[in-house]
Design a protein around this motif. Sequence first.
Motif, PDB file in Angstrom:
ATOM      1  N   LYS A 320       0.817  -1.176  -0.115  1.00  0.00           N
ATOM      2  CA  LYS A 320      -0.017  -0.064   0.108  1.00  0.00           C
ATOM      3  C   LYS A 320       0.941   1.305  -0.085  1.00  0.00           C
ATOM      4  O   LYS A 320       1.584   1.380   0.830  1.00  0.00           O
ATOM      5  CB  LYS A 320      -0.685   0.058   1.087  1.00  0.00           C
ATOM      6  CG  LYS A 320      -2.022   1.060   0.913  1.00  0.00           C
ATOM      7  CD  LYS A 320      -3.124   0.886   1.888  1.00  0.00           C
ATOM      8  CE  LYS A 320      -4.268   1.747   1.713  1.00  0.00           C
ATOM      9  NZ  LYS A 320      -5.615   1.547   2.648  1.00  0.00           N
ATOM     10  N   MET A 321       0.739   1.985  -0.948  1.00  0.00           N
ATOM     11  CA  MET A 321       1.681   3.481  -1.267  1.00  0.00           C
ATOM     12  C   MET A 321       0.888   4.165  -2.184  1.00  0.00           C
ATOM     13  O   MET A 321       0.014   3.838  -2.811  1.00  0.00           O
ATOM     14  CB  MET A 321       3.007   2.673  -1.632  1.00  0.00           C
ATOM     15  CG  MET A 321       2.974   2.142  -3.226  1.00  0.00           C
ATOM     16  SD  MET A 321       4.486   1.498  -3.688  1.00  0.00           S
ATOM     17  CE  MET A 321       4.115   0.753  -5.499  1.00  0.00           C
ATOM     18  N   PRO A 345       6.182   2.273   1.431  1.00  0.00           N
ATOM     19  CA  PRO A 345       4.887   2.382   2.227  1.00  0.00           C
ATOM     20  C   PRO A 345       4.938   3.081   3.345  1.00  0.00           C
ATOM     21  O   PRO A 345       3.878   3.800   3.688  1.00  0.00           O
ATOM     22  CB  PRO A 345       4.572   0.918   2.388  1.00  0.00           C
ATOM     23  CG  PRO A 345       6.064   0.262   2.079  1.00  0.00           C
ATOM     24  CD  PRO A 345       6.761   1.172   0.981  1.00  0.00           C
TER      25      PRO A 345
END
Lengths: 451, 451
Positions: A320-321, A345
């Motif tokens: 997730k970034m 992230p």
Amino acid sequence: MARTRFMLDEDQIPRDWYNIAADLPVAPPPVLHPGTGQPIGPGDLAPLFPMELIKQVVSQDREIEIPEPVRDAYRLYRPSPLYRARRLEQALDTPAHIYYKYEGNSPSGSHKPNTALAQAYYMKAEGVTRMATETGAGQWGSALAFAGAMFGLDVQVYMVRASYDQKPYRRILMETYGAQVVPSPSTDTEVGRRTLAEAPGHTGSLGLAISEAIEDTVTHPGTKYSLGSVFDFVLLHQTVIGQESIVQMEMAGEEPDVIIGCAGGGSNFAGLTFPWLGRTFRGGRKYRVIAAEPEAAPSLTRGVYTYDFGDTAMMTPLIKMHTLGHGFIPEPIHAGGLRYHGMSPLVSLLKENGDIEAQAIHQRSSFAAGVQFARAEGILPAPEPTHAIRVAVDEALAAKAAGEPRVILFNLCGHGNFDLAAYEKYLDGSLEDYEYPAEAVKEALAGLPAR
Amino acid sequence: MARTRFMLDEDQIPRDWYNIAADLPVAPPPVLHPGTGQPIGPGDLAPLFPMELIKQVVSQDREIEIPEPVRDAYRLYRPSPLYRARRLEQALDTPAHIYYKYEGNSPSGSHKPNTALAQAYYMKAEGVTRMATETGAGQWGSALAFAGAMFGLDVQVYMVRASYDQKPYRRILMETYGAQVVPSPSTDTEVGRRTLAEAPGHTGSLGLAISEAIEDTVTHPGTKYSLGSVFDFVLLHQTVIGQESIVQMEMAGEEPDVIIGCAGGGSNFAGLTFPWLGRTFRGGRKYRVIAAEPEAAPSLTRGVYTYDFGDTAMMTPLIKMHTLGHGFIPEPIHAGGLRYHGMSPLVSLLKENGDIEAQAIHQRSSFAAGVQFARAEGILPAPEPTHAIRVAVDEALAAKAAGEPRVILFNLCGHGNFDLAAYEKYLDGSLEDYEYPAEAVKEALAGLPAR
């Protein structure tokens, strides 16, 4: 007379890396397996990384001890100097005080050896004989080649074609250290051959080179994968920068109001800023912390905060970034180390939570700041940190306009000795100035994995 | 654990330059006017140099105070580190202890700013607005360009054509600092035009470039001449290196048995060794002091000690030195800073008196030592100091063969980031290995001025 350079002794090299995970106000989202969509475990990463590095990623300890052989190798260039940029302040006629931490005196010329030496040490300790990696501008590749020479490991580097062609000296430096270097896309991997078949003139990207290095790793026994940014343990190893800077700012008797680092994958930015942010999270004062990224690949300012692949060929776990889409290929800006579709992230999480800010900088504007800096301070900056210099100069001018003091600290993460072809273009007026590639990003974002 | 890096604080920058003239056992022969054959006076040099520099040449004071603005500029990179080369010692499996003073962390990457900043300061103080100079490999030119930027002076650089073509990055670095750079022979001067008319493909030489810079100086009002080696005041300014190294060796608790510097014009060699030699002259112990020069231009080992011109076009005063003849053009070795027909008169005098030794080194042998050093210590050396490394390695191996301890100190006077094309040639086996040019030297010596 005000001091110029704040030096520490070699026994002041930090004894531990600072693990920001221990202090984060919000827990980071898990990394997901691309097949199952479930959080990955240590076993999923074991084919790629030494177990000690995997342990560091999941550790909640605030301090992770730096092994003595790594500290010993750090002695070749650490502690790095902190400078007060008095001549730049004079040139700007600003009441601001500008400080910079300088990582360009390392053997390979940037901050990258801080993690390269650590990774090489853990590889060696676990019986690995060969490291595979990717590199953009070549700063990471030359750092890993240096680290391989220090710990006696073979090194295979997939170098983004645009930089391979623009910067032959970086390649020769890696070869002088004993590394093997091929341009990416290469014919050495399946993903490289497939890419070349589809687009023979492909100039490469960090994302694609990562795919090649990972494929190389899983197809060569005795090889593990090494990377120079993005991943948590890389950022961890860079925190020696920020820890030293805290001691040095105390020597200077000042505390920064604004802390700035350029950000491509996020490692030098995190290295300087995480120890300062940790003080805030533990109840200290809040600093303005600014990530300076290129207008041509502005993941933090324009990207989407979502799960995406770290590489082009979708071989990495989902992280997730802030991303512009794993299929997005940035224009060939000279700051090759910032040519990346995503962002670490940890840095992304901090941005999402409002703990840090971000600014996107045009290429010509960054080089203008780099030339101004060189003429005032003498050091020729790499194209990547000229983004941080731009923001620092703008902050100093804002302080002047407001008629107020301001203490600015930025990370000068490497020298520009290998980037003079780009400076020549800037000086003769032919340097390109890429606008935000809205259409290309839109297209790449449409290809994001469904969640 | 043994220390790796010996750092000093900025208040330990020397307050004075060390003037070896005060301690020499034999007075140096006078510099002669080429027309009259009589010793020159300050008035003869006044068209070329600021008066304060001329005073330094005739001074018999042991200590000459460093002006505060020069010390302040030194703070940008001084004191420089002294390293114990523990990893190189291990690689050589030698009982010798090897130390090196590293000057490559200066903004322009070598020891040259030590005098460039001093010269620029004195120029500025005496109302000069423009400096003209020559450069070989470009290390001197980039140092003067840097110094010009620090003190607000225009800089005109005549760069030896062989290096201008081999090393475009050095030119761009000078231009980034704001200097004007032309290849020598150029069409900007009478001597350049005459040379090009006779030999259109002339690759240039330091001697010829000096002639061009001097002609430029005397034909442009407001301009004075700046030079990077040979002359007494240049060597004087470099003694900050050796003075710092004395303090740092005391920190290490050792004293050198052998002290080594590469020698082209003699400035980095003198900078390291003169303060040590001064201790000997004042009654201290004797050290073995070795000048490492290239086989392609071996003035100290093969030249004649006599009066000769410093330049090709016979425009300089006559100086007594070891010379291969002012008409001798060395082959285009990559150690461009060592491509000179003569040797500083002070270094020549010391050699003649038996105070120092000299060794000539082949190009491939020097690069072999350079690569070995880079893989052990991380720092990529410039081609010039690889000559000193070669001698240091040989001394360390001799100590091993003799089964005896030996403390070796050498000057690593610059990094090789701009010399990677030469490293590539060494690595691929295509690097040339020039023999001693006996015939060319014989011919050039026949052209010496009659005395």
